[in-house]
Design a protein around this motif. Structure first.
Motif, PDB file in Angstrom:
ATOM      1  N   LYS A 113      28.748  33.045  47.981  1.00 10.16           N
ATOM      2  CA  LYS A 113      29.003  34.392  48.467  1.00 10.16           C
ATOM      3  C   LYS A 113      29.308  34.345  49.964  1.00 10.16           C
ATOM      4  O   LYS A 113      28.473  33.890  50.752  1.00 10.16           O
TER       5      LYS A 113
ATOM      6  N   ARG B  73      29.093  30.156  42.349  1.00  6.62           N
ATOM      7  CA  ARG B  73      29.861  30.968  43.293  1.00  6.62           C
ATOM      8  C   ARG B  73      29.145  31.014  44.640  1.00  6.62           C
ATOM      9  O   ARG B  73      27.954  31.330  44.696  1.00  6.62           O
TER      10      ARG B  73
ATOM     11  N   ARG C 191      39.043  31.107  44.871  1.00  3.95           N
ATOM     12  CA  ARG C 191      38.480  32.303  45.511  1.00  3.95           C
ATOM     13  C   ARG C 191      38.582  33.464  44.532  1.00  3.95           C
ATOM     14  O   ARG C 191      39.649  33.711  43.956  1.00  3.95           O
TER      15      ARG C 191
ATOM     16  N   ILE D 154      34.359  29.578  44.290  1.00  6.03           N
ATOM     17  CA  ILE D 154      33.744  28.674  43.332  1.00  6.03           C
ATOM     18  C   ILE D 154      33.457  27.361  44.050  1.00  6.03           C
ATOM     19  O   ILE D 154      34.360  26.727  44.593  1.00  6.03           O
TER      20      ILE D 154
ATOM     21  N   GLN E  70      34.387  35.672  46.990  1.00  9.72           N
ATOM     22  CA  GLN E  70      33.481  34.547  46.773  1.00  9.72           C
ATOM     23  C   GLN E  70      34.305  33.311  46.419  1.00  9.72           C
ATOM     24  O   GLN E  70      35.459  33.427  46.002  1.00  9.72           O
TER      25      GLN E  70
ATOM     26  N   TYR F 119      24.192  31.328  46.859  1.00  5.75           N
ATOM     27  CA  TYR F 119      24.933  30.822  45.707  1.00  5.75           C
ATOM     28  C   TYR F 119      24.382  31.457  44.436  1.00  5.75           C
ATOM     29  O   TYR F 119      23.170  31.511  44.236  1.00  5.75           O
TER      30      TYR F 119
ATOM     31  N   ALA G 251      32.803  34.543  37.610  1.00  5.28           N
ATOM     32  CA  ALA G 251      32.531  33.161  37.239  1.00  5.28           C
ATOM     33  C   ALA G 251      33.497  32.680  36.167  1.00  5.28           C
ATOM     34  O   ALA G 251      34.019  31.555  36.228  1.00  5.28           O
TER      35      ALA G 251
END
Length: 348
Positions: free
Chosen positions: A243, A241, A337, A253, A251, A224, A303
């Protein structure tokens, strides 16, 4: 008719490649034209040169003390109001009074002593108190004898171990120990970030002593990355996020409550301000803290797709205070995503 508000002149010095996204995001959100951004770098052809309103060259090869003096002169010549340092951040964060004498406010992620602890993972891991996400099990070593002692302690407790320098960026020097294959076999197999245990032992014995290294449990779960905005130890905003391990999946959220709470505690414990990034990873024992980066991450653009324009919030909050931010500025689209595409640019 009232006079227009004076434009705030903001300088970001030499930084990692994510600075291009930071500058672009600020300019996109600054609809009123409040901020005039500057970026400096020692190389004229840096890809981030065109992201700010102005670009200037930095001198090369200065000591930290001489660089601070040069920064003061640059601030005077270019009438800087806010200086957000990345290069030599610790030295610059230790001298806010010198800049304030010239009307310049320094936007630092933390005080100089805290930045030094954050940068040294051995000191950071030893001192951090984070119940929901403690650091990995680790030992430090500076010679082969210390490595063997650390290995004898940790190997019975963990399926796999890894090594990394106490001070490093971008994961440089990180490797997972492979007890079956040699480094040559790993190279031919295309196994990145792995090193043969036998080869490592021989190499360490030949070196005798070296910089501080960490032997750690290897965490093989989700990683993360959390981009945050702080204000004197208060967590103002955060976007986490997750991964995904499969290539091409992007990725997600994932605003896990334990992650957000852990970031808030780290902000309070280290007095964090402005932009910073926190890395976590899951292992067999649950969520673990990897590091704090006193800067925006390489994924800052992803982000900000989730809602908050973090670089703009960090800058406006530093200038005006964070009390005026409403839910619409801080709301995060949990579950979104995200991914990233490379963009070609013409260099100056």
């Amino acid at each position: 008719m009232s006079a227009p508000e004076r434009v705030c002149r903001v300088w970001y010095n030499s930084a990692f490649s994510s600075i291009a996204n930071v500058l672009t995001l600020i300019r996109e959100a600054d609809h009123a034209g409040r901020f005039h951004t500057m970026y400096t770098h020692p190389h004229a052809h840096t890809p981030a040169a065109g992201a700010a309103h102005e670009f200037h060259l930095e001198p090369k090869g200065l000591t930290a003390a001489d660089y601070v003096d040069w920064c003061l002169q640059f601030c005077r010549e270019h009438r800087i109001d806010v200086f957000a340092p990345a290069k030599h951040a610790s030295a610059l964060s230790a001298a806010p009074g010198r800049f304030l004498e010239h009307g310049v406010r320094v936007l630092s992620a933390a005080a100089a002593d805290q930045l030094d602890i954050i940068d040294d993972k051995a000191a950071f891991y030893a001192g951090v108190d984070l119940p929901l996400a403690p650091p990995p099990d680790f030992r430090i070593f500076k010679d082969i004898a210390q490595f063997e002692a650390a290995h004898a302690e940790l190997r019975p407790l963990h399926k796999e171990l890894c090594v990394k320098p106490a001070r490093s960026v971008y994961g440089l020097g990180f490797s997972v120990l492979d007890e079956e294959r040699s480094s040559a076999a790993l190279l031919l197999a295309g196994a990145s970030y792995r090193i043969g245990l036998g080869d490592l032992r021989r190499g360490l014995a030949e070196l005798e002593t070296f910089r501080t290294m960490l032997l750690m449990e290897y965490l093989d779960g989700y990683e993360y990355s959390v981009d945050c905005v702080g204000a004197n130890g208060h967590l103002v905003a955060a976007v986490a996020r997750k991964k995904l391990p499969q290539p091409g999946q992007g990725q997600v959220i994932d605003m896990r409550a334990d992650i957000v709470e852990s970031c808030a505690k780290l902000a309070a414990d280290f007095g964090l301000s402005g932009m910073f990034n926190v890395q976590f990873r899951e292992g067999r024992g649950g969520l673990r803290l990897l590091e704090i980066n006193a800067r925006a991450s390489g994924g800052i653009g992803m982000a900000c797709l989730a809602g908050p324009n973090l670089p703009y919030l960090a800058l406006v909050g530093f200038v005006d205070g964070h009390e005026g931010f409403g839910p619409e500025q801080l709301a995060v689209r949990d579950g979104l995503r995200v991914g990233e595409l490379g963009t070609a640019v013409a260099l100056p």
